[in-house]
Enzyme design. Sequence first.
Site, PDB file in Angstrom:
ATOM      1  N   HIS A 157     -51.186  92.699  34.793  1.00  0.00           N
ATOM      2  CA  HIS A 157     -51.947  93.788  35.446  1.00  0.00           C
ATOM      3  C   HIS A 157     -52.623  94.711  34.433  1.00  0.00           C
ATOM      4  O   HIS A 157     -53.463  95.514  34.809  1.00  0.00           O
ATOM      5  CB  HIS A 157     -51.016  94.594  36.353  1.00  0.00           C
ATOM      6  CG  HIS A 157     -50.572  93.808  37.555  1.00  0.00           C
ATOM      7  ND1 HIS A 157     -51.076  94.018  38.812  1.00  0.00           N
ATOM      8  CD2 HIS A 157     -49.706  92.767  37.675  1.00  0.00           C
ATOM      9  CE1 HIS A 157     -50.528  93.156  39.659  1.00  0.00           C
ATOM     10  NE2 HIS A 157     -49.685  92.391  38.993  1.00  0.00           N
ATOM     11  N   ASP A 364     -57.982 100.378  30.634  1.00  0.00           N
ATOM     12  CA  ASP A 364     -57.233 100.136  31.872  1.00  0.00           C
ATOM     13  C   ASP A 364     -57.489  98.705  32.343  1.00  0.00           C
ATOM     14  O   ASP A 364     -58.636  98.239  32.297  1.00  0.00           O
ATOM     15  CB  ASP A 364     -57.720 101.119  32.946  1.00  0.00           C
ATOM     16  CG  ASP A 364     -56.608 101.522  33.903  1.00  0.00           C
ATOM     17  OD1 ASP A 364     -55.668 100.730  34.077  1.00  0.00           O
ATOM     18  OD2 ASP A 364     -56.694 102.621  34.477  1.00  0.00           O
TER      19      ASP A 364
END
Length: 490
Positions: A157, A364
Site C-alpha cells: 500500500h 504517498d
Amino acid sequence: MTLVVISNRVARAKPNEPMTGGLAAALLPVVEKSGAIWVGSSGRVRDGQQREPFAQIESLGRGALALLDLPAAHYGGYYEGFANSALWPALHSRSDLIRVSQDDYDSYREVNAFMARALLRFQKPDVTFWVQDYHFLALGAELRKLDVKNPIGFFLHTPWAPHNVMSGVPHHRELIETMLAYDLIGFQTDEDCENFAGYLTLELGYTVKNGMVRSHFGLTRLAAFPIGIDVEGFTAQAMRAISHPDVSRLRKSLHGERLAIGVDRLDYSKGLLNRIRAFDRLFETQPSLKRTVSLLQIANPSRGSIEAYGNLQCDLAQLVSDVNGRHGEVDWTPIRYLNKGFSQTTLAGFYRSAHVGVVTPLYDGMNLVAKEYVAAQNPADPGVLVLSKFAGAANELTTALIVNPHDIDGMARTIGMALAMPAPERRLRWEAMMTKLRAGNIQHWFESFIATLESTRDITQPAPEAPRAGRETLGRGGAVLQWQASTALH
Ligand code: G6P
C-alpha cells in the site's frame, strides 16, 4: 475459491467509529462484499504460548474478521521497531529516520512466522492467501516453509523507494529476497513496480523480464494495481452525512467563510508542516483572504511512541499556534487544528462541506483521502482538489491542481487559484476526476488483482482445474470469488 486476506490493522464495520489509514478503509467494503476472511492484529498482545492464537472471530458483512493477539515479547520490535522505524521510513524515502536494532529485525521475522502458523487454521486446498503491506513482507516465505502450496499474493500500500534507499534497511537483501515466495506482488504505481524490479536487478542480481522473475521459490509476477474507493458508496455517505451533528456544527460555524480541508494520519510523509507554511504564506501574500477562508486540519495521531512521530506532533502544534497567533483575529482562526480521528461518515460530510481539499504529501503510495474528497463533492458545485505530485493518486487525478509539496510559494499561489476558480472550470475538472475514479474503483482493484493472481498461477503451476463451484460475479466487471466465510471457519 476461498480468500484469506491478511493485514496488520483491520477495520470494523462500524460507520461511526474512526478508521485509521487508507488500507483499512479500502479493504472493508471488499471483505464485506466478497465473503473473504480478514485476518489481522487485535491490537492486544499475549505471551504467545496459547494453543489458540485467535482471540476473536466475528462476521463482517458476507465475510469474517479473525483477530490475533500477537506475541507480547515481539510486538514492539515488530510494529514500532522494524515495520515502522525501518521499513516505513525507507519506503517513503526517509532512510535518515531509520532507527532499529537486530532484536527488532528478529521480532519482525518472529511475528511473520507466528502469523504463518496461525494461518494454517484456514488452510484448505482451495484457499488463496492475499497478504497486505510492509508488516508482512516475509509471510509468504514463512507459509512456504510450512509447506503451503496455495496461491499467495502480496500488495504493497506504500511506495517502493529506489534501490539505493531500500538498501539502507538492515538485512534488506535477506528480507526482500523472501518476497519472491509470492506468486504475485502488486504495487500502487508503475514507478513503484519499476523501483522494485530495479532493486531485484541491482541488489540481488535477478533478471526481470516482462514483469516476471524466477527465483528458487519459482516464478513471481510484478505488476501495478492502483487502489481505488467505493465511489458510489462514498458519494451516498457524503450526501447522508450533511445532517450529521458534527457536520451541521461545522457548516454553521463558517458564517459564509470558505473552508479548506486536510485529513491525514499525523505522519512525516504527509507534508503537514509545509501545508501549514503554505497557508501562512497565502495570508501573508494575499491578506484580503484573511477572514474569508480557514483550513480545517485533522491530524489523527498514530505510532505516537516513535520519536519521529512525537517530534512531528510538537513541531506541528507549535507551527499552527504561531500561524494562528500572527494571522488570527478575535472572531477568526486561520487553522482549525484537531488531533483526533473521525468516522468515515463524518469525514465524508466534512469533505462535501469544504471548498478546497488539500492533499499534499511528500511521498504517498496512493492517498485515498484525495479520492474520497472528489467522490464526496456536490456535482453542481464541486470543490477543488489541490494534490501533491508525489501522491500515487496524481497519476490518475490529473485534472486536480497538482503541486510540489516542497514549494511553499507555489502551494500558496495554487490554493489562492483554487479559491478563485469559477464554477464551470471546477465542474469540468471534477467530472474528469470522477470518470477516472469510477473506472478504477475498489471493485476493479480487487477483481484485477485476483484475476492476475489466478492467471499467474496457471502459468507457473499448471495444476488440475480447481473446483470452481461457488464462483459468481460480484457487481460490475469480471468473475470474482464468491464464498461464504462460514465454510472455512468450521
Ligand atoms: C498506512 C499503512 C497501513 C496502516 C495505516 C495506519 O496506510 O499503509 O498499513 O494500517 O497506515 O497505520 P497504523 O500504524 O496506525 O496501523
